[in-house]
Every structure is written in structure tokens, then in C-alpha cells.
Design a protein around this motif. Structure first.
Motif, PDB file in Angstrom:
ATOM      1  N   ILE A  32       2.614  11.304   0.703  1.00 44.85           N
ATOM      2  CA  ILE A  32       4.092  10.012   1.398  1.00 44.85           C
ATOM      3  C   ILE A  32       4.070  10.191   2.529  1.00 44.85           C
ATOM      4  O   ILE A  32       3.628   9.233   3.261  1.00 44.85           O
ATOM      5  N   GLY A  33       4.365  11.139   3.561  1.00 44.47           N
ATOM      6  CA  GLY A  33       4.499  10.860   4.173  1.00 44.47           C
ATOM      7  C   GLY A  33       3.151  11.364   5.447  1.00 44.47           C
ATOM      8  O   GLY A  33       3.298  10.559   6.046  1.00 44.47           O
ATOM      9  N   LEU A  65       5.190  -6.240  -5.028  1.00 45.07           N
ATOM     10  CA  LEU A  65       3.981  -6.341  -6.228  1.00 45.07           C
ATOM     11  C   LEU A  65       3.137  -4.651  -6.384  1.00 45.07           C
ATOM     12  O   LEU A  65       1.810  -5.132  -6.362  1.00 45.07           O
ATOM     13  N   ALA A  66       3.824  -3.817  -5.364  1.00 45.22           N
ATOM     14  CA  ALA A  66       2.986  -2.756  -5.487  1.00 45.22           C
ATOM     15  C   ALA A  66       3.766  -2.568  -6.783  1.00 45.22           C
ATOM     16  O   ALA A  66       2.648  -1.221  -8.194  1.00 45.22           O
ATOM     17  N   LEU A 107       0.883  -1.003   0.224  1.00 42.90           N
ATOM     18  CA  LEU A 107       0.002   0.045  -0.310  1.00 42.90           C
ATOM     19  C   LEU A 107       0.638   1.829   0.536  1.00 42.90           C
ATOM     20  O   LEU A 107       0.620   2.207  -0.822  1.00 42.90           O
ATOM     21  N   PHE A 108       1.605   1.147   0.843  1.00 42.83           N
ATOM     22  CA  PHE A 108       2.595   2.808   1.105  1.00 42.83           C
ATOM     23  C   PHE A 108       3.249   2.950  -0.456  1.00 42.83           C
ATOM     24  O   PHE A 108       3.475   4.011  -1.587  1.00 42.83           O
ATOM     25  N   VAL A 109       3.638   1.652  -0.509  1.00 44.97           N
ATOM     26  CA  VAL A 109       4.768   1.537  -1.846  1.00 44.97           C
ATOM     27  C   VAL A 109       3.982   2.671  -3.876  1.00 44.97           C
ATOM     28  O   VAL A 109       4.274   3.112  -4.401  1.00 44.97           O
ATOM     29  N   LEU A 110       2.549   2.129  -2.929  1.00 45.16           N
ATOM     30  CA  LEU A 110       1.348   2.032  -4.450  1.00 45.16           C
ATOM     31  C   LEU A 110       1.366   3.315  -3.948  1.00 45.16           C
ATOM     32  O   LEU A 110       1.179   4.174  -5.083  1.00 45.16           O
ATOM     33  N   VAL A 111       1.046   4.130  -2.666  1.00 49.03           N
ATOM     34  CA  VAL A 111       1.333   4.869  -3.228  1.00 49.03           C
ATOM     35  C   VAL A 111       2.023   6.309  -3.890  1.00 49.03           C
ATOM     36  O   VAL A 111       1.983   6.890  -4.464  1.00 49.03           O
ATOM     37  N   PHE A 117       1.503  -4.361  15.855  1.00 49.31           N
ATOM     38  CA  PHE A 117       1.718  -6.141  14.914  1.00 49.31           C
ATOM     39  C   PHE A 117       3.511  -6.087  15.033  1.00 49.31           C
ATOM     40  O   PHE A 117       3.988  -7.299  15.356  1.00 49.31           O
ATOM     41  N   THR A 118       4.583  -4.986  14.551  1.00 48.52           N
ATOM     42  CA  THR A 118       5.353  -5.110  13.482  1.00 48.52           C
ATOM     43  C   THR A 118       6.198  -4.430  14.543  1.00 48.52           C
ATOM     44  O   THR A 118       7.557  -4.144  14.143  1.00 48.52           O
ATOM     45  N   GLY A 119       6.169  -3.318  15.424  1.00 50.35           N
ATOM     46  CA  GLY A 119       7.230  -2.009  15.375  1.00 50.35           C
ATOM     47  C   GLY A 119       6.460  -1.060  14.258  1.00 50.35           C
ATOM     48  O   GLY A 119       7.288   0.379  13.769  1.00 50.35           O
ATOM     49  N   THR A 120       6.508  -1.245  12.920  1.00 49.77           N
ATOM     50  CA  THR A 120       5.973  -1.195  11.599  1.00 49.77           C
ATOM     51  C   THR A 120       7.741  -0.739  11.035  1.00 49.77           C
ATOM     52  O   THR A 120       8.036   0.140  11.227  1.00 49.77           O
ATOM     53  N   SER A 121       7.970  -1.466  10.043  1.00 54.55           N
ATOM     54  CA  SER A 121       9.049  -1.213   9.204  1.00 54.55           C
ATOM     55  C   SER A 121       8.047  -0.973   7.550  1.00 54.55           C
ATOM     56  O   SER A 121       9.212   0.907   7.697  1.00 54.55           O
ATOM     57  N   VAL A 122       7.813  -1.588   6.737  1.00 52.43           N
ATOM     58  CA  VAL A 122       7.503  -1.126   5.175  1.00 52.43           C
ATOM     59  C   VAL A 122       8.965  -0.732   4.909  1.00 52.43           C
ATOM     60  O   VAL A 122       9.546   0.104   3.584  1.00 52.43           O
TER      61      VAL A 122
END
Length: 226
Positions: free
Chosen positions: A160-161, A212-213, A137-141, A174-179
Motif C-alpha cells: 500500500i505504501g 468505484l474501487a 486505483l489506490f483503494v483497489l490496492v 496535476f493536483t498535489g495528489t490528495s486521494v
């Protein structure tokens, strides 16, 4: 070389300010710390987007560089060099953060992590799924807002920010968020333990999400009107 150095500096800023905020606020202990950390990561991206965007495009994330490469917007050489310098920037930022936080490790207000490292709080399968979905989702943005014809122009950095803030609000629990593999590699090297043993999740997940994005954007962003 200037664009590679820009990526290193940008990733340093993202990692130091984002992860530094997570440590300073003991992220995860209450709602305010989660929101504060999410905002810190998002604002770091906005700041760097308008600082180095004109030099390197401000990827500061290997998953974004991979998505951009697979979308045909950069060469394989640049993609590899971007990733290398992004990781270097994150490692340097984590080193500085570790040196700062290790001196106050006994502070009762200090975080359980000295570097803002990621961890799969509900198992690696859960963490992998979360990272793949959120990164996609992030890279798609990123790909959409920076598209030369369909993008948001000068507002891309802001979009983006802001999206990264949302991504963190969902993923921190869930993970601390990496992406962002670079953002995870640096802190894990100094944190060790679980962060290091689960590091593969935060490399594989975001890279799969970035790929995937690029596929999704090729479908919905194509000039083919069919």
C-alpha cells in the motif's frame, strides 16, 4: 474508542510528515522535491500500517474507510467514526504544521503553501478526473492486499505504501495528489484561498474513487467463478 484514536493519530502522522515534507522541499519546484514528497507520503503509510494496523486496520483515509464499508468489511457506525477522527487528526496536524511554517514564511526556500494544501493546477474538471482515477486505483490496492483470503498478509502495508508513492508521482503535477479527503481538509482550512474554494474536488473525487474501487473489487475479487 482505541481504534478511533489510532485513526486520528495515524492521519496526524500522514498529514504532518507528508504535507510537512511537501512544504519543506517546496514540492513542485523540481523533480527531486516531487520524488521526495511522494516517498514521504508512502513511507508514512508504511510506518503507520505496522504501528496501528493491528488496532484499526490503518485506514487513515476516508476514501479507504468508505471502500471498506461498501465492501461489507465494517459497519456504518465505524465508517462514520473513522472518517470523523481521521479529519480531526488531519486538522490537528495542519494546525501544528501551520504554526511551524508561518514563522519562516519569509524564507526564500519556503513553499508557496504553508500547509501542503491541494490545488487543481489545470482546472477543477481535470483535478476531479485525476483524483477519481488515482483514488480508485489506490483503494483497489488496499482492498486487494488486505483481503482476508486473497490479500498480501503482513506485506499489505508495504504494498500500500509503495503504491501511494506511485500515485503521488503521477498526481502531484496535476493536483498535489490528495486521494484522501482528510489530508486535504486539514491543510485547506489553514491555507484558505484557492485551496479552500477547490476543497470540494478533493472530497468528492476521492470518495467517488473509493466507491468505484469497492465495485471493481466486488467484481474481480468475488469468489464467484463465473
Amino acid at each position: 474508542m482505541k481504534k478511533y484514536l489510532a485513526e486520528m493519530i495515524g492521519t496526524f502522522v500522514l498529514t504532518f510528515l507528508g504535507c510537512g515534507t511537501a512544504v519543506a522541499l517546496s514540492c513542485g519546484t523540481d523533480t527531486a522535491s516531487v520524488v521526495g514528497t511522494a516517498v514521504a507520503f508512502g513511507l508514512s503509510v508504511v510506518a503507520m500500517a505496522y504501528t496501528i494496523g493491528g488496532i484499526s486496520g490503518c485506514h487513515i483515509n476516508p476514501a479507504i474507510s468508505l471502500g471498506v464499508f461498501l465492501s461489507g468489511r465494517m459497519s456504518g457506525k465505524d465508517c462514520g467514526m473513522y472518517m470523523l477522527f481521521q479529519v480531526i487528526g488531519a486538522i490537528l496536524a495542519s494546525l501544528v504544521l501551520y504554526c511551524v511554517t508561518i514563522t519562516v514564511a519569509g524564507d526564500p526556500l519556503s513553499s508557496s503553501t504553508l500547509t501542503g494544501a491541494n490545488a487543481c493546477n489545470f482546472g477543477v474538471t481535470n483535478g476531479l478526473i485525476v483524483e477519481i482515477v488515482l483514488t480508485t486505483l489506490f483503494v483497489l490496492v488496499v482492498l486487494g492486499t488486505t483481503d482476508a483470503k486473497k490479500g498480501a498478509g503482513n506485506f499489505a502495508g508495504l504494498a500500500i505504501g509503495l503504491s501511494l508513492i506511485l500515485i503521488h508521482l503521477v498526481g502531484i503535477r496535476f493536483t498535489g495528489t490528495s486521494v484522501n479527503p482528510a489530508r486535504s481538509i486539514g491543510p485547506a482550512l489553514f491555507q484558505g484561498g484557492q485551496a479552500l474554494s477547490e476543497l470540494w474536488v478533493f472530497i468528492v473525487g476521492p470518495l467517488v474513487g473509493g466507491a468505484l474501487a469497492s465495485l471493481v473489487w466486488k467484481v474481480i475479487g468475488s469468489d464467484d467463478k463465473k
